[in-house]
Design a protein around this motif. Sequence first.
Motif, short mmCIF file in Angstrom:
data_model
loop_
_atom_site.label_atom_id
_atom_site.label_comp_id
_atom_site.label_asym_id
_atom_site.label_seq_id
_atom_site.Cartn_x
_atom_site.Cartn_y
_atom_site.Cartn_z
N ALA A 33 2.62 2.38 -14.82
CA ALA A 33 1.76 3.50 -15.20
C ALA A 33 2.21 4.81 -14.58
O ALA A 33 1.78 5.87 -14.97
CB ALA A 33 0.32 3.22 -14.79
N MET A 36 -5.74 -1.35 -15.63
CA MET A 36 -5.01 -0.76 -14.51
C MET A 36 -4.27 0.51 -14.92
O MET A 36 -3.61 1.12 -14.11
CB MET A 36 -4.00 -1.77 -13.95
CG MET A 36 -4.65 -2.99 -13.37
SD MET A 36 -5.58 -2.62 -11.89
CE MET A 36 -4.23 -2.44 -10.73
N ASN A 37 -4.36 0.87 -16.20
CA ASN A 37 -3.66 2.07 -16.63
C ASN A 37 -4.21 3.31 -15.97
O ASN A 37 -3.53 4.32 -15.86
CB ASN A 37 -3.73 2.21 -18.16
CG ASN A 37 -2.68 1.35 -18.83
OD1 ASN A 37 -1.62 1.11 -18.25
ND2 ASN A 37 -2.97 0.88 -20.03
N ARG A 55 0.84 -1.20 0.00
CA ARG A 55 0.00 0.00 0.00
C ARG A 55 0.88 1.26 0.00
O ARG A 55 0.61 2.22 -0.72
CB ARG A 55 -0.92 0.00 1.22
CG ARG A 55 -1.82 1.17 1.17
CD ARG A 55 -2.98 1.20 2.14
NE ARG A 55 -3.00 0.25 3.22
CZ ARG A 55 -3.55 0.54 4.40
NH1 ARG A 55 -4.05 1.72 4.63
NH2 ARG A 55 -3.59 -0.35 5.35
N LEU A 59 -5.03 3.46 -12.91
CA LEU A 59 -4.86 3.30 -11.47
C LEU A 59 -4.48 4.62 -10.81
O LEU A 59 -5.03 5.00 -9.78
CB LEU A 59 -3.79 2.24 -11.17
CG LEU A 59 -3.46 2.02 -9.70
CD1 LEU A 59 -4.69 1.58 -8.93
CD2 LEU A 59 -2.35 0.97 -9.56
N LYS A 60 -3.54 5.32 -11.42
CA LYS A 60 -3.10 6.60 -10.85
C LYS A 60 -4.28 7.57 -10.73
O LYS A 60 -4.49 8.16 -9.67
CB LYS A 60 -1.99 7.19 -11.71
CG LYS A 60 -1.47 8.52 -11.22
CD LYS A 60 -0.31 8.96 -12.09
CE LYS A 60 0.09 10.39 -11.75
NZ LYS A 60 0.49 10.54 -10.36
N HIS A 64 3.95 5.96 -5.08
CA HIS A 64 4.28 6.00 -6.49
C HIS A 64 3.18 6.66 -7.32
O HIS A 64 3.44 7.53 -8.15
CB HIS A 64 4.53 4.58 -6.99
CG HIS A 64 5.11 4.52 -8.37
ND1 HIS A 64 6.23 5.23 -8.74
CD2 HIS A 64 4.73 3.85 -9.48
CE1 HIS A 64 6.52 4.99 -10.01
NE2 HIS A 64 5.61 4.15 -10.48
N TYR A 65 1.95 6.26 -7.08
CA TYR A 65 0.86 6.72 -7.94
C TYR A 65 0.20 8.01 -7.44
O TYR A 65 -0.25 8.82 -8.24
CB TYR A 65 -0.21 5.63 -8.07
CG TYR A 65 0.28 4.45 -8.86
CD1 TYR A 65 0.50 4.55 -10.23
CD2 TYR A 65 0.55 3.25 -8.25
CE1 TYR A 65 0.97 3.47 -10.96
CE2 TYR A 65 1.01 2.15 -8.96
CZ TYR A 65 1.22 2.27 -10.31
OH TYR A 65 1.70 1.22 -11.03
N VAL A 66 0.10 8.17 -6.13
CA VAL A 66 -0.57 9.36 -5.61
C VAL A 66 0.44 10.47 -5.33
O VAL A 66 0.25 11.61 -5.73
CB VAL A 66 -1.37 9.02 -4.34
CG1 VAL A 66 -2.08 10.26 -3.81
CG2 VAL A 66 -2.39 7.92 -4.64
N ARG A 80 -0.14 -4.26 -7.94
CA ARG A 80 -1.05 -4.02 -9.09
C ARG A 80 -1.84 -5.28 -9.40
O ARG A 80 -3.04 -5.23 -9.68
CB ARG A 80 -0.24 -3.58 -10.31
CG ARG A 80 0.17 -2.13 -10.27
CD ARG A 80 0.60 -1.64 -11.65
NE ARG A 80 1.69 -2.42 -12.20
CZ ARG A 80 2.98 -2.14 -12.00
NH1 ARG A 80 3.31 -1.12 -11.24
NH2 ARG A 80 3.92 -2.88 -12.53
N LEU A 85 -6.74 6.37 -8.04
CA LEU A 85 -6.25 6.57 -6.68
C LEU A 85 -6.27 8.04 -6.30
O LEU A 85 -6.63 8.41 -5.18
CB LEU A 85 -4.82 6.03 -6.55
CG LEU A 85 -4.69 4.50 -6.51
CD1 LEU A 85 -3.23 4.09 -6.63
CD2 LEU A 85 -5.29 3.93 -5.23
N GLU A 86 -5.88 8.87 -7.23
CA GLU A 86 -5.87 10.31 -6.95
C GLU A 86 -7.28 10.83 -6.69
O GLU A 86 -7.46 11.82 -5.99
CB GLU A 86 -5.24 11.07 -8.13
CG GLU A 86 -3.73 10.94 -8.17
CD GLU A 86 -3.12 11.63 -9.38
OE1 GLU A 86 -1.94 11.94 -9.32
OE2 GLU A 86 -3.84 11.85 -10.37
N ASP A 124 3.32 10.49 -6.58
CA ASP A 124 4.03 10.69 -7.84
C ASP A 124 5.55 10.65 -7.65
O ASP A 124 6.29 11.33 -8.36
CB ASP A 124 3.61 12.02 -8.49
CG ASP A 124 3.67 11.92 -10.01
OD1 ASP A 124 3.61 10.80 -10.53
OD2 ASP A 124 3.78 12.96 -10.66
N VAL A 160 2.42 1.66 -3.49
CA VAL A 160 1.42 2.09 -4.49
C VAL A 160 1.07 3.56 -4.30
O VAL A 160 1.04 4.35 -5.25
CB VAL A 160 0.16 1.20 -4.38
CG1 VAL A 160 -1.04 1.88 -5.03
CG2 VAL A 160 0.41 -0.15 -5.02
#
Lengths: 171, 373
Positions: free
Chosen positions: A168, B1-2, A117, B4-5, A123-125, A152, B8-9, A127, A120
């Motif tokens: 991504a 899943m592309n 968690r 996903l960002k 990395h994604y939120v 993922r 999540l945001e 950035d 993820v």
Amino acid sequence: MGADPVSRHVGPSFEDWYRREYRSILHSLVLITGNAEVAIEAASEACARALERWERVSVMASPSGWTYTVGLNVARRALRRGRIESLVLRRPAVPPPLREDASELWDAVRRLPRQQRVAVVLHYVADLTQKDVASVMGVAEGTVAATLHTARKRLADSLGQTVDTKEAGRE
Amino acid sequence: MNDLKRSLEALIDDTRLPSPPSMEELRERTDRRGPQAHRPRRLLAGVLTAVVVISGVVLSIAYGPRSSTKGSNPPATRPTPVPDVIALGPKIAQPTVLAASNGKLWVSGYTSDNRDGPLLEFDAATGRLLSTIRLPNGGPFQIVAGKSSIWMRTQQGESSTHLVKIDARTHRIVANIPLSFDGGLAVTSDAVWTVDGPYGLRRIDPRTGHTIATIPLPGGRYGPLSVTAGPLGVFLGNSYDGSIWRVNTQTNTVRLVTHIGTAVGQMFELGTSLWVPTGTALVDLPVSTGIPGRTIELGAPILSAASDGHYLWVTTEKPKPGAFRIDPTSSEITPITIPTDVAVLLPVASDDGTGTTWATAMLPTPSIVHLAP
């Protein structure tokens, strides 16, 4: 207190960085901790510490990475006490303020093991690059890549979606 | 899943979050930092951890050597002379756990700069620091001390928690067992009992550290968290719904004993009863009937409660810190004189080997205070 640390600084402005990053820091901590109250306090405290040390922090490879590390540490300590508090006072954690249609994804994120968690979300939120995530988590970059891959896949399984193992976020 | 960002945001509803702190507010935070900055948290930590630990309860009832569980006879021997106050020093500024056993006091918590502190061992008779044991993980929130082993539950983060076993003689960490969720801890001669959140009650072999059984508990995330064990049996308390459960140690199952209220604290055994803190009162729950009996009202929120095998000991938080000894036969409540500058009385622990009862306290310097009428 001595001279204002910001006024002595000649590099990138703390204020600009703060305005740009705060929302992301707060969102990330909310998602990682699952506790809005803890996350708000940790985000504020981490940014205050960044302000206090901005001369040093601003020239780091990743000021945001440093701030996330501080925020996660603050949150961890708050959660530890919060666990005790909830035992004693039976006070429930303040849940994240989710969008109405977000419960399925949140459930999937929440069920991820903590390391996954954190990876993820950072990395994604937040950035952060995999390198910066590795630095924040104190693990090798390869470990982050593997952790993200596993996370993922797990999210895809939970959400009943096709697994896309491609990266991504930022490399 | 592309996506996903993006997904999540978009999870968080920004409109329900407060505005970012202003620059002024951030600066005020940095200005506030310093020696005073930890004080509120220190107090909070004290108040919050106080009820959690009740180390001496389990210790004196379930694990340490004991001569009696009658609950009606005062100790045959006079308590050993001990210091009134033992200063903890800089290593533990925020005590969170306290155990008393075999003339030793074991205490741990956080340092003055909010770091994880060690486990300190004191000689109760002299107040001398005997050993400083570095713990493998921080965040102790439960402790049970016996003659040969110290067991602790620690919590490092959201999902990082351990059961730690320390050899009381060599001070070596002999087991560090990862668990998934925090929960209560009790020790009997043949088992360590600890709640692993919604995963259930773990029954662990104290010699090998292996899990013998994981006993499912009702309620999932809102199931029972506290556990107590002694001659009367193994019991669980659910602070969410006030239910009390008994473990069948033959079948590794639980059954409901009763619902006693919504504020069930850490229970302990004395005599033929389970004693249940419920907010401002102690409820006598005879195990033979499972029907709540007497209620002893303290008139103030109970922080911590324990038994020395003869009396009940309670600390309270309002209107000012208080400590009381209660005769379980007559229900007589005897106030304990405590130093006037005590801010918060923390976990109370009794050592029926020496007949002494102790509480950690937030004096001007964090200390262990001897409780005596």
